[in-house]
Design a protein around this motif. Structure first.
Motif, PDB file in Angstrom:
ATOM      1  N   ARG A  45       1.648   7.553  -8.640  1.00  0.00           N
ATOM      2  CA  ARG A  45       2.777   6.799  -8.103  1.00  0.00           C
ATOM      3  C   ARG A  45       2.429   6.297  -6.701  1.00  0.00           C
ATOM      4  O   ARG A  45       1.847   7.020  -5.890  1.00  0.00           O
ATOM      5  CB  ARG A  45       4.025   7.679  -8.047  1.00  0.00           C
ATOM      6  CG  ARG A  45       4.688   7.886  -9.387  1.00  0.00           C
ATOM      7  CD  ARG A  45       6.038   8.545  -9.240  1.00  0.00           C
ATOM      8  NE  ARG A  45       6.640   8.759 -10.548  1.00  0.00           N
ATOM      9  CZ  ARG A  45       6.558   9.891 -11.230  1.00  0.00           C
ATOM     10  NH1 ARG A  45       5.913  10.924 -10.697  1.00  0.00           N
ATOM     11  NH2 ARG A  45       7.130  10.003 -12.406  1.00  0.00           N
ATOM     12  N   GLU A  46       2.835   5.077  -6.450  1.00  0.00           N
ATOM     13  CA  GLU A  46       2.582   4.419  -5.169  1.00  0.00           C
ATOM     14  C   GLU A  46       3.925   4.188  -4.480  1.00  0.00           C
ATOM     15  O   GLU A  46       4.850   3.646  -5.092  1.00  0.00           O
ATOM     16  CB  GLU A  46       1.878   3.088  -5.418  1.00  0.00           C
ATOM     17  CG  GLU A  46       1.776   2.186  -4.216  1.00  0.00           C
ATOM     18  CD  GLU A  46       1.399   0.754  -4.561  1.00  0.00           C
ATOM     19  OE1 GLU A  46       0.992   0.014  -3.668  1.00  0.00           O
ATOM     20  OE2 GLU A  46       1.525   0.374  -5.748  1.00  0.00           O
ATOM     21  N   LEU A  47       4.029   4.587  -3.225  1.00  0.00           N
ATOM     22  CA  LEU A  47       5.250   4.328  -2.480  1.00  0.00           C
ATOM     23  C   LEU A  47       5.243   2.881  -2.022  1.00  0.00           C
ATOM     24  O   LEU A  47       4.305   2.457  -1.339  1.00  0.00           O
ATOM     25  CB  LEU A  47       5.354   5.268  -1.283  1.00  0.00           C
ATOM     26  CG  LEU A  47       6.691   5.339  -0.561  1.00  0.00           C
ATOM     27  CD1 LEU A  47       6.864   6.686   0.140  1.00  0.00           C
ATOM     28  CD2 LEU A  47       6.868   4.206   0.434  1.00  0.00           C
ATOM     29  N   VAL A  48       6.273   2.121  -2.384  1.00  0.00           N
ATOM     30  CA  VAL A  48       6.283   0.695  -2.044  1.00  0.00           C
ATOM     31  C   VAL A  48       7.301   0.351  -0.958  1.00  0.00           C
ATOM     32  O   VAL A  48       7.121  -0.626  -0.233  1.00  0.00           O
ATOM     33  CB  VAL A  48       6.529  -0.185  -3.279  1.00  0.00           C
ATOM     34  CG1 VAL A  48       5.381  -0.058  -4.253  1.00  0.00           C
ATOM     35  CG2 VAL A  48       7.844   0.139  -3.955  1.00  0.00           C
ATOM     36  N   ASN A  58      10.741   0.289   5.638  1.00  0.00           N
ATOM     37  CA  ASN A  58       9.302   0.185   5.837  1.00  0.00           C
ATOM     38  C   ASN A  58       8.701  -0.124   4.489  1.00  0.00           C
ATOM     39  O   ASN A  58       9.161   0.393   3.464  1.00  0.00           O
ATOM     40  CB  ASN A  58       8.741   1.487   6.407  1.00  0.00           C
ATOM     41  CG  ASN A  58       7.327   1.335   6.900  1.00  0.00           C
ATOM     42  OD1 ASN A  58       6.383   1.464   6.128  1.00  0.00           O
ATOM     43  ND2 ASN A  58       7.163   1.044   8.175  1.00  0.00           N
ATOM     44  N   TYR A  59       7.650  -0.980   4.478  1.00  0.00           N
ATOM     45  CA  TYR A  59       7.120  -1.468   3.217  1.00  0.00           C
ATOM     46  C   TYR A  59       5.615  -1.314   3.145  1.00  0.00           C
ATOM     47  O   TYR A  59       4.920  -1.412   4.164  1.00  0.00           O
ATOM     48  CB  TYR A  59       7.481  -2.938   3.045  1.00  0.00           C
ATOM     49  CG  TYR A  59       8.968  -3.214   3.086  1.00  0.00           C
ATOM     50  CD1 TYR A  59       9.600  -3.584   4.264  1.00  0.00           C
ATOM     51  CD2 TYR A  59       9.752  -3.079   1.932  1.00  0.00           C
ATOM     52  CE1 TYR A  59      10.958  -3.811   4.312  1.00  0.00           C
ATOM     53  CE2 TYR A  59      11.118  -3.312   1.968  1.00  0.00           C
ATOM     54  CZ  TYR A  59      11.715  -3.673   3.169  1.00  0.00           C
ATOM     55  OH  TYR A  59      13.066  -3.893   3.209  1.00  0.00           O
ATOM     56  N   ALA A  60       5.123  -1.119   1.943  1.00  0.00           N
ATOM     57  CA  ALA A  60       3.692  -1.198   1.716  1.00  0.00           C
ATOM     58  C   ALA A  60       3.246  -2.634   1.962  1.00  0.00           C
ATOM     59  O   ALA A  60       4.012  -3.579   1.737  1.00  0.00           O
ATOM     60  CB  ALA A  60       3.365  -0.786   0.292  1.00  0.00           C
ATOM     61  N   ASP A  61       2.023  -2.805   2.407  1.00  0.00           N
ATOM     62  CA  ASP A  61       1.521  -4.140   2.710  1.00  0.00           C
ATOM     63  C   ASP A  61       1.597  -5.055   1.491  1.00  0.00           C
ATOM     64  O   ASP A  61       1.820  -6.258   1.630  1.00  0.00           O
ATOM     65  CB  ASP A  61       0.079  -4.057   3.209  1.00  0.00           C
ATOM     66  CG  ASP A  61      -0.013  -3.492   4.617  1.00  0.00           C
ATOM     67  OD1 ASP A  61      -1.119  -3.077   5.007  1.00  0.00           O
ATOM     68  OD2 ASP A  61       1.022  -3.467   5.329  1.00  0.00           O
ATOM     69  N   SER A  62       1.441  -4.493   0.325  1.00  0.00           N
ATOM     70  CA  SER A  62       1.390  -5.295  -0.897  1.00  0.00           C
ATOM     71  C   SER A  62       2.725  -5.952  -1.231  1.00  0.00           C
ATOM     72  O   SER A  62       2.772  -6.910  -2.000  1.00  0.00           O
ATOM     73  CB  SER A  62       0.939  -4.431  -2.075  1.00  0.00           C
ATOM     74  OG  SER A  62       1.819  -3.324  -2.247  1.00  0.00           O
ATOM     75  N   VAL A  63       3.825  -5.443  -0.671  1.00  0.00           N
ATOM     76  CA  VAL A  63       5.138  -5.990  -1.001  1.00  0.00           C
ATOM     77  C   VAL A  63       5.872  -6.527   0.225  1.00  0.00           C
ATOM     78  O   VAL A  63       6.969  -7.083   0.098  1.00  0.00           O
ATOM     79  CB  VAL A  63       6.028  -4.941  -1.711  1.00  0.00           C
ATOM     80  CG1 VAL A  63       5.303  -4.364  -2.921  1.00  0.00           C
ATOM     81  CG2 VAL A  63       6.460  -3.835  -0.767  1.00  0.00           C
TER      82      VAL A  63
END
Length: 118
Positions: A45-48, A58-63
């Protein structure tokens, strides 16, 4: 018993939008930092997206710039607005406490499938 119920997933074309919702029942909500995660087959699982108790996201760079997380404490709901969707966003999406803040996560819900077609 705490229950997490995610909804709002579906099939959408590239560039489309979806809004996910997660309802938390059976537990306090206001004092917990919450997050959305996603998982693809064979991967962890990736925290997005995360949101703290003061509504700071706060967001992952990918989103970043495409997803928006929000929370409604009275309804015990955390939402994820997803815009400009890409095929690489295809995954099962889950909500839970923010693992960077809390060590005792809730039991995972069923998640909601998001599929973005190219």
């Amino acid at each position: 018993q705490v229950q997490l119920v995610e909804s709002g997933g579906g099939l959408v074309q590239t560039g489309g939008s979806l809004r996910l919702a997660c309802v938390v029942s059976g537990s306090s909500f206001t004092g917990n930092a919450m997050a959305w995660y996603r998982q693809t087959p064979g991967n962890q699982r990736e925290l997005v997206a995360r949101i703290d108790v003061r509504n700071n996201p706060n967001y992952a760079d990918s989103v970043k710039g495409r997803f928006t997380i929000s929370r409604a404490n009275v309804k015990k709901t955390v939402s994820l607005q997803m815009d400009s969707l890409k095929p690489e966003d295809t995954a099962v999406y889950f909500c839970n406490k923010d693992l960077r803040v809390h060590s005792n996560l809730y039991s995972w819900g069923q998640g909601t499938q998001v599929t973005v077609s190219s």
